[in-house]
Write a protein that holds these residues in place. Sequence first.
Motif, PDB file in Angstrom:
ATOM      1  N   MET A 148       0.591  -1.890  -4.756  1.00 36.27           N
ATOM      2  CA  MET A 148      -1.215  -1.937  -4.914  1.00 36.27           C
ATOM      3  C   MET A 148      -1.553  -3.028  -4.698  1.00 36.27           C
ATOM      4  SD  MET A 148      -1.634   1.511  -5.791  1.00 36.27           S
ATOM      5  CE  MET A 148       0.105   2.347  -5.894  1.00 36.27           C
ATOM      6  N   VAL A 173      -6.642   0.070  -1.093  1.00 36.08           N
ATOM      7  CA  VAL A 173      -5.398   1.514  -1.040  1.00 36.08           C
ATOM      8  C   VAL A 173      -7.040   2.464  -2.026  1.00 36.08           C
ATOM      9  CG1 VAL A 173      -4.185   2.659  -2.720  1.00 36.08           C
ATOM     10  CG2 VAL A 173      -3.634   0.202  -1.473  1.00 36.08           C
ATOM     11  N   SER A 174      -7.278   3.052  -1.551  1.00 33.76           N
ATOM     12  CA  SER A 174      -7.685   4.938  -1.684  1.00 33.76           C
ATOM     13  C   SER A 174      -7.815   5.212  -3.218  1.00 33.76           C
ATOM     14  CB  SER A 174      -8.956   5.395  -1.045  1.00 33.76           C
ATOM     15  OG  SER A 174      -7.482   6.643  -0.470  1.00 33.76           O
ATOM     16  N   ASN A 234      -5.147  -4.235   1.377  1.00 31.16           N
ATOM     17  CA  ASN A 234      -5.231  -3.303   2.337  1.00 31.16           C
ATOM     18  C   ASN A 234      -6.151  -2.139   1.480  1.00 31.16           C
ATOM     19  OD1 ASN A 234      -3.665  -4.433   3.650  1.00 31.16           O
ATOM     20  ND2 ASN A 234      -1.933  -3.553   2.970  1.00 31.16           N
ATOM     21  N   GLN A 247       1.199   9.369  -3.166  1.00 28.98           N
ATOM     22  CA  GLN A 247       1.730   8.588  -3.135  1.00 28.98           C
ATOM     23  C   GLN A 247       2.617   8.727  -4.952  1.00 28.98           C
ATOM     24  OE1 GLN A 247       1.159   4.659  -3.234  1.00 28.98           O
ATOM     25  NE2 GLN A 247       0.283   3.975  -1.303  1.00 28.98           N
ATOM     26  N   GLY A 273       0.552  -1.440  -0.224  1.00 28.63           N
ATOM     27  CA  GLY A 273       0.173  -0.012   0.278  1.00 28.63           C
ATOM     28  C   GLY A 273       0.590   1.869   0.098  1.00 28.63           C
ATOM     29  N   GLU A 274       2.185   1.383   0.403  1.00 29.04           N
ATOM     30  CA  GLU A 274       2.900   2.328   0.009  1.00 29.04           C
ATOM     31  C   GLU A 274       3.548   2.258  -1.080  1.00 29.04           C
ATOM     32  OE1 GLU A 274       3.822   2.589   4.918  1.00 29.04           O
ATOM     33  OE2 GLU A 274       5.503   1.825   3.196  1.00 29.04           O
ATOM     34  N   ASP A 292      -5.130   7.984  -1.569  1.00 28.47           N
ATOM     35  CA  ASP A 292      -3.293   6.926  -1.449  1.00 28.47           C
ATOM     36  C   ASP A 292      -2.639   6.937  -2.412  1.00 28.47           C
ATOM     37  OD1 ASP A 292      -4.666   6.458   1.072  1.00 28.47           O
ATOM     38  OD2 ASP A 292      -4.866   4.349   1.222  1.00 28.47           O
ATOM     39  N   ILE A 293      -3.049   6.664  -4.164  1.00 28.39           N
ATOM     40  CA  ILE A 293      -2.893   6.632  -5.149  1.00 28.39           C
ATOM     41  C   ILE A 293      -2.370   7.949  -5.154  1.00 28.39           C
ATOM     42  CG2 ILE A 293      -2.975   5.176  -7.312  1.00 28.39           C
ATOM     43  CD1 ILE A 293      -4.666   3.916  -6.573  1.00 28.39           C
TER      44      ILE A 293
END
Length: 105
Positions: free
Chosen positions: A18, A24-25, A22, A32, A6-7, A28-29
Amino acid sequence: MSGSAGEVPSQPGSAMMMNPANAVSAADIGCQVRRLRLQAGLSQHELACRSATSQPAIAHLEAGRRVPTLATLEKLARALGHDLVVVLPSRASAPAIDPGEEVSV
């Protein structure tokens, strides 16, 4: 990424991961991608040119208003000098249920 799902990686050549498990929204993307773009010293326009997309698309993505396709994520990762890695949950992690088996909840 720095190794956790997720990071986004902070070092060139590392993997942009991805992990659906988790959740990932889009925000969040977007965060990043923005962080990696800034680390690379690129403007939104420069990243758009390198990834064959438009500057407004990059702006929407970074703001979390657009969920990118895997193809777009792959182009962005490549343009930023990273690999895209998608981790899918194992089928073994879900309990197997026989088709005729009764399940009580």
